[in-house]
Write a protein that holds these residues in place. Structure first.
Motif, PDB file in Angstrom:
ATOM      1  N   ALA A  11       0.864  -1.174   0.000  1.00 37.99           N
ATOM      2  CA  ALA A  11       0.000   0.000   0.000  1.00 37.99           C
ATOM      3  C   ALA A  11       0.901   1.225   0.000  1.00 37.99           C
ATOM      4  O   ALA A  11       2.074   1.143   0.374  1.00 37.99           O
ATOM      5  N   GLY A  19      -4.309   7.277  -1.403  1.00 39.14           N
ATOM      6  CA  GLY A  19      -5.267   6.744  -2.370  1.00 39.14           C
ATOM      7  C   GLY A  19      -4.802   6.809  -3.814  1.00 39.14           C
ATOM      8  O   GLY A  19      -5.573   6.524  -4.724  1.00 39.14           O
ATOM      9  N   ILE A  21      -3.798   5.481  -6.812  1.00 35.47           N
ATOM     10  CA  ILE A  21      -3.770   4.159  -7.440  1.00 35.47           C
ATOM     11  C   ILE A  21      -2.615   4.010  -8.438  1.00 35.47           C
ATOM     12  O   ILE A  21      -1.906   3.008  -8.406  1.00 35.47           O
ATOM     13  N   HIS A  46      -7.662  -4.293  -2.333  1.00 34.75           N
ATOM     14  CA  HIS A  46      -8.547  -4.052  -1.194  1.00 34.75           C
ATOM     15  C   HIS A  46      -8.538  -2.553  -0.932  1.00 34.75           C
ATOM     16  O   HIS A  46      -7.539  -1.894  -1.216  1.00 34.75           O
ATOM     17  N   THR A  47      -9.596  -2.031  -0.366  1.00 33.47           N
ATOM     18  CA  THR A  47      -9.620  -0.630   0.031  1.00 33.47           C
ATOM     19  C   THR A  47     -10.150  -0.516   1.447  1.00 33.47           C
ATOM     20  O   THR A  47     -11.246  -0.973   1.741  1.00 33.47           O
ATOM     21  N   GLU A  48      -9.337   0.077   2.290  1.00 31.66           N
ATOM     22  CA  GLU A  48      -9.734   0.358   3.668  1.00 31.66           C
ATOM     23  C   GLU A  48     -10.128   1.833   3.731  1.00 31.66           C
ATOM     24  O   GLU A  48      -9.458   2.679   3.134  1.00 31.66           O
ATOM     25  N   PRO A  54      -9.904   6.819   1.394  1.00 31.57           N
ATOM     26  CA  PRO A  54      -9.648   5.448   0.961  1.00 31.57           C
ATOM     27  C   PRO A  54      -8.148   5.144   0.967  1.00 31.57           C
ATOM     28  O   PRO A  54      -7.328   5.981   0.582  1.00 31.57           O
ATOM     29  N   TRP A  55      -7.813   3.917   1.399  1.00 30.19           N
ATOM     30  CA  TRP A  55      -6.413   3.490   1.448  1.00 30.19           C
ATOM     31  C   TRP A  55      -6.315   2.118   0.791  1.00 30.19           C
ATOM     32  O   TRP A  55      -6.475   1.086   1.435  1.00 30.19           O
ATOM     33  N   PRO A  56      -6.093   2.099  -0.522  1.00 33.67           N
ATOM     34  CA  PRO A  56      -6.033   0.830  -1.239  1.00 33.67           C
ATOM     35  C   PRO A  56      -4.729   0.085  -0.967  1.00 33.67           C
ATOM     36  O   PRO A  56      -3.691   0.681  -0.671  1.00 33.67           O
ATOM     37  N   SER A  57      -4.818  -1.227  -1.084  1.00 36.35           N
ATOM     38  CA  SER A  57      -3.635  -2.084  -1.046  1.00 36.35           C
ATOM     39  C   SER A  57      -3.831  -3.176  -2.084  1.00 36.35           C
ATOM     40  O   SER A  57      -4.948  -3.454  -2.501  1.00 36.35           O
TER      41      SER A  57
END
Length: 69
Positions: A11, A19, A21, A46-48, A54-57
């Motif tokens: 991430a 966020g 991407i 995944h997105t938290e 939003p914090w995608p990994s």
């Protein structure tokens, strides 16, 4: 017969820009390249949701190439 697969998750750093991407994809691509000869089986994003947004990994599942003799 058991099958073993390797994986890693990445991430962006938490906070501003977490966020982004395109940045995350570039980082994951660089990591895959650094692994050498691997076969990628799957990529899962995944997105938290955090206070910073939003914090995608991305989790990458891969197999090392069999050594050649």
């Amino acid at each position: 017969m058991a099958y073993t697969i390797n994986h890693f998750s990445q991430a962006n750093p938490a906070g501003p820009g977490q966020g982004d991407i395109p940045r995350l994809l570039r980082t994951v691509a660089a990591t895959i390249e650094s692994l050498g000869d691997v076969t990628v089986s799957d990529l899962i994003m995944h997105t938290e949701i955090t206070a910073d947004g939003p914090w995608p990994s991305i989790t990458v599942y891969y197999d090392q190439a069999a050594p050649t003799e």
